[in-house]
Design a protein around this motif. Sequence first.
Motif, short mmCIF file in Angstrom:
data_model
loop_
_atom_site.label_atom_id
_atom_site.label_comp_id
_atom_site.label_asym_id
_atom_site.label_seq_id
_atom_site.Cartn_x
_atom_site.Cartn_y
_atom_site.Cartn_z
N SER A 33 0.85 -1.18 0.00
CA SER A 33 0.00 0.00 0.00
C SER A 33 0.88 1.24 0.00
O SER A 33 2.03 1.21 0.44
N CYS A 34 0.34 2.31 -0.52
CA CYS A 34 1.08 3.57 -0.60
C CYS A 34 0.10 4.71 -0.37
O CYS A 34 -0.87 4.86 -1.13
N ALA A 35 0.37 5.48 0.66
CA ALA A 35 -0.49 6.60 1.00
C ALA A 35 0.22 7.90 0.65
O ALA A 35 1.37 8.12 1.06
N SER B 65 0.33 11.99 0.96
CA SER B 65 -0.12 13.05 1.86
C SER B 65 0.52 14.37 1.43
O SER B 65 1.53 14.40 0.74
N ARG C 75 -7.03 1.59 -6.13
CA ARG C 75 -6.78 2.85 -5.41
C ARG C 75 -8.05 3.34 -4.75
O ARG C 75 -9.16 3.02 -5.18
N LYS D 31 -8.73 8.63 -0.20
CA LYS D 31 -7.61 8.51 0.73
C LYS D 31 -6.26 8.73 0.04
O LYS D 31 -5.22 8.63 0.70
N ASN D 32 -6.29 8.99 -1.27
CA ASN D 32 -5.03 9.13 -2.02
C ASN D 32 -4.10 7.96 -1.75
O ASN D 32 -2.89 8.13 -1.52
N THR D 33 -4.65 6.77 -1.81
CA THR D 33 -3.90 5.56 -1.50
C THR D 33 -4.03 4.58 -2.66
O THR D 33 -5.11 4.42 -3.22
#
Length: 128
Positions: free
Chosen positions: A21-23, A25, A71, A75-77
């Motif tokens: 996973s990649c968040a 921010s 995606r 959550k921009n994930t």
Amino acid sequence: QVHLVESGGGLVQAGGSLELSCAASGSIFSIGTMGWYRRAPGKQREKVASITTGGITDYTDSVKGRFTISRDNAKNTVYLKMNSLKPEDTAVYYCNAAAVYHSDAIGYRGTYVPYDYWGQGTQVTVSP
């Protein structure tokens, strides 16, 4: 500025599964495309998979049918579900964010970022 933080890498036996996973921010209004790249020892970085805001996906041939990218725009994930892993999947996996618009001071679309953002990478090791 935008920061990408990956998680989920590790050691797994061949045939096993992992999910990355990649968040993202920061001052983000939208991210056009999010994706995963990898660099194996002694090899150049290659694109693994990507997904647009609208859900259009693209995979490199070697992972088709085994990996799934998804995606959560709210959550921009971005996620990468990796099944039937092979030793040749061993690499450092990097998250990528492209076609990014920052938010302005009141939350509307601000400036366009003419370069990609990258995460720090997460190691995936697949043992025979």
